[in-house]
Scaffold this motif. Structure first.
Motif, PDB file in Angstrom:
ATOM      1  N   VAL A  94    -102.699 -84.529 -35.686  1.00 55.41           N
ATOM      2  CA  VAL A  94    -101.592 -85.354 -36.189  1.00 55.41           C
ATOM      3  C   VAL A  94    -100.855 -86.027 -35.043  1.00 55.41           C
ATOM      4  N   ASP A  95    -100.379 -85.231 -34.077  1.00 51.75           N
ATOM      5  CA  ASP A  95     -99.589 -85.836 -33.001  1.00 51.75           C
ATOM      6  C   ASP A  95     -99.951 -85.313 -31.609  1.00 51.75           C
ATOM      7  N   GLY A  96    -100.845 -84.329 -31.523  1.00 59.45           N
ATOM      8  CA  GLY A  96    -101.263 -83.818 -30.222  1.00 59.45           C
ATOM      9  C   GLY A  96    -100.249 -82.949 -29.523  1.00 59.45           C
ATOM     10  N   LYS A  97     -99.112 -82.692 -30.164  1.00 60.40           N
ATOM     11  CA  LYS A  97     -98.039 -81.941 -29.505  1.00 60.40           C
ATOM     12  C   LYS A  97     -98.239 -80.428 -29.722  1.00 60.40           C
ATOM     13  N   VAL A  98     -99.254 -79.894 -29.061  1.00 61.96           N
ATOM     14  CA  VAL A  98     -99.585 -78.474 -29.190  1.00 61.96           C
ATOM     15  C   VAL A  98     -99.965 -77.922 -27.822  1.00 61.96           C
ATOM     16  N   VAL A  99     -99.798 -76.630 -27.642  1.00 62.55           N
ATOM     17  CA  VAL A  99    -100.156 -75.951 -26.396  1.00 62.55           C
ATOM     18  C   VAL A  99    -100.818 -74.614 -26.738  1.00 62.55           C
ATOM     19  N   PRO A 100    -101.544 -74.026 -25.783  1.00 67.61           N
ATOM     20  CA  PRO A 100    -102.150 -72.720 -26.034  1.00 67.61           C
ATOM     21  C   PRO A 100    -101.090 -71.631 -26.175  1.00 67.61           C
ATOM     22  N   THR A 101    -101.481 -70.533 -26.791  1.00 68.64           N
ATOM     23  CA  THR A 101    -100.603 -69.366 -26.867  1.00 68.64           C
ATOM     24  C   THR A 101    -101.470 -68.123 -26.979  1.00 68.64           C
ATOM     25  N   TRP A 102    -100.835 -66.984 -27.146  1.00 74.11           N
ATOM     26  CA  TRP A 102    -101.550 -65.718 -27.291  1.00 74.11           C
ATOM     27  C   TRP A 102    -100.965 -64.978 -28.474  1.00 74.11           C
ATOM     28  N   ASN A 103    -101.808 -64.547 -29.384  1.00 71.64           N
ATOM     29  CA  ASN A 103    -101.374 -63.706 -30.501  1.00 71.64           C
ATOM     30  C   ASN A 103    -101.603 -62.242 -30.146  1.00 71.64           C
ATOM     31  N   TYR A 104    -100.699 -61.375 -30.583  1.00 72.88           N
ATOM     32  CA  TYR A 104    -100.842 -59.954 -30.248  1.00 72.88           C
ATOM     33  C   TYR A 104     -99.929 -59.097 -31.110  1.00 72.88           C
ATOM     34  N   VAL A 105    -100.251 -57.805 -31.123  1.00 74.07           N
ATOM     35  CA  VAL A 105     -99.410 -56.795 -31.759  1.00 74.07           C
ATOM     36  C   VAL A 105     -99.056 -55.778 -30.688  1.00 74.07           C
ATOM     37  N   ALA A 106     -97.768 -55.439 -30.597  1.00 73.32           N
ATOM     38  CA  ALA A 106     -97.327 -54.468 -29.594  1.00 73.32           C
ATOM     39  C   ALA A 106     -96.218 -53.600 -30.164  1.00 73.32           C
ATOM     40  N   VAL A 107     -96.227 -52.336 -29.770  1.00 74.52           N
ATOM     41  CA  VAL A 107     -95.172 -51.397 -30.149  1.00 74.52           C
ATOM     42  C   VAL A 107     -94.656 -50.721 -28.895  1.00 74.52           C
ATOM     43  N   HIS A 108     -93.346 -50.763 -28.700  1.00 72.61           N
ATOM     44  CA  HIS A 108     -92.689 -50.058 -27.605  1.00 72.61           C
ATOM     45  C   HIS A 108     -91.842 -48.941 -28.199  1.00 72.61           C
ATOM     46  N   ALA A 109     -92.173 -47.701 -27.869  1.00 75.89           N
ATOM     47  CA  ALA A 109     -91.449 -46.531 -28.384  1.00 75.89           C
ATOM     48  C   ALA A 109     -90.678 -45.890 -27.244  1.00 75.89           C
TER      49      ALA A 109
END
Length: 207
Positions: A94-109
């Protein structure tokens, strides 16, 4: 851990599931000598305390257990994670306005850590950890399969860890902040990957 509202995980069962699924945790303590971190398997006792209690053990030669912690300890658990390419977003077309990222799940106890050397308590922790990880095998190995005097000798080389959880920060960053069409593209991209970790992350992306 910085947790924006869109990525905050507050469901206790889901949080505990992430902790149980993690094969390895990282135990971090702040000491007078600086931060100390030990990777170790940790067992969750979900009914001990409001948020549960963690158990594990470290080598007796490990200096972490001898260094008095300043405040609470931190146990870090990681769930599925994956790189997200901008090319998967419909927004790119659509507009090219995107960048990479990282998906993740994290738990801090977080909680006050206790280190102990009592042989009976150590045997219980080692037995429960072993049963957990051997339970799915066709022919599971049990601590009782080894000679008792050998096991007792092995126990003298470790120190137990008990961490009653006082606070949890849990984060599930799985493209929830993107438009549905962008999420769909990420889900398809990760699902088509040859990497099992990518495919595990794809399952967690909401429709």
């Amino acid at each position: 851990m910085y947790v924006p509202p869109a990525f905050r995980e507050s469901d206790r069962d889901a949080i505990h599931a992430t902790m149980r699924a993690a094969g390895l945790a990282s135990l971090v303590t702040a000491t007078a000598e600086g931060l100390i971190c030990t990777p170790l398997p940790m067992l969750l006792a979900p009914d001990e305390g409001e948020l549960g209690t963690l158990y594990g053990h470290v080598a007796k030669a490990n200096p972490q257990w001898r260094a008095p912690p300043a405040g609470d300890a931190l146990a870090i658990f990681m769930g599925p994670d994956a790189y997200v390419s901008p090319s998967w977003y419909e927004s790119k077309r659509v507009d090219g306005k995107v960048v990479p990222t990282w998906n993740y799940v994290a738990v801090h106890a977080y909680g006050p850590v206790e280190f102990f050397e009592d042989a009976d308590r150590l045997l219980e922790v080692v037995t429960r950890l072993t049963d957990r990880h051997e339970g799915s095998r066709a022919e599971p190995w049990a601590v009782a399969d080894a000679p008792p005097d050998f096991i007792r000798a092995q126990l003298r080389g470790i120190v137990g860890v008990r961490l009653p959880i006082a606070r949890i920060d849990a984060k599930r960053k799985m493209s929830q902040n993107r438009k549905p069409e962008d999420r769909a593209g990420v889900k398809l991209g990760l699902a088509a990957s040859a990497d099992p970790g990518d495919r595990a992350a794809a399952v967690l992306i909401p429709e």
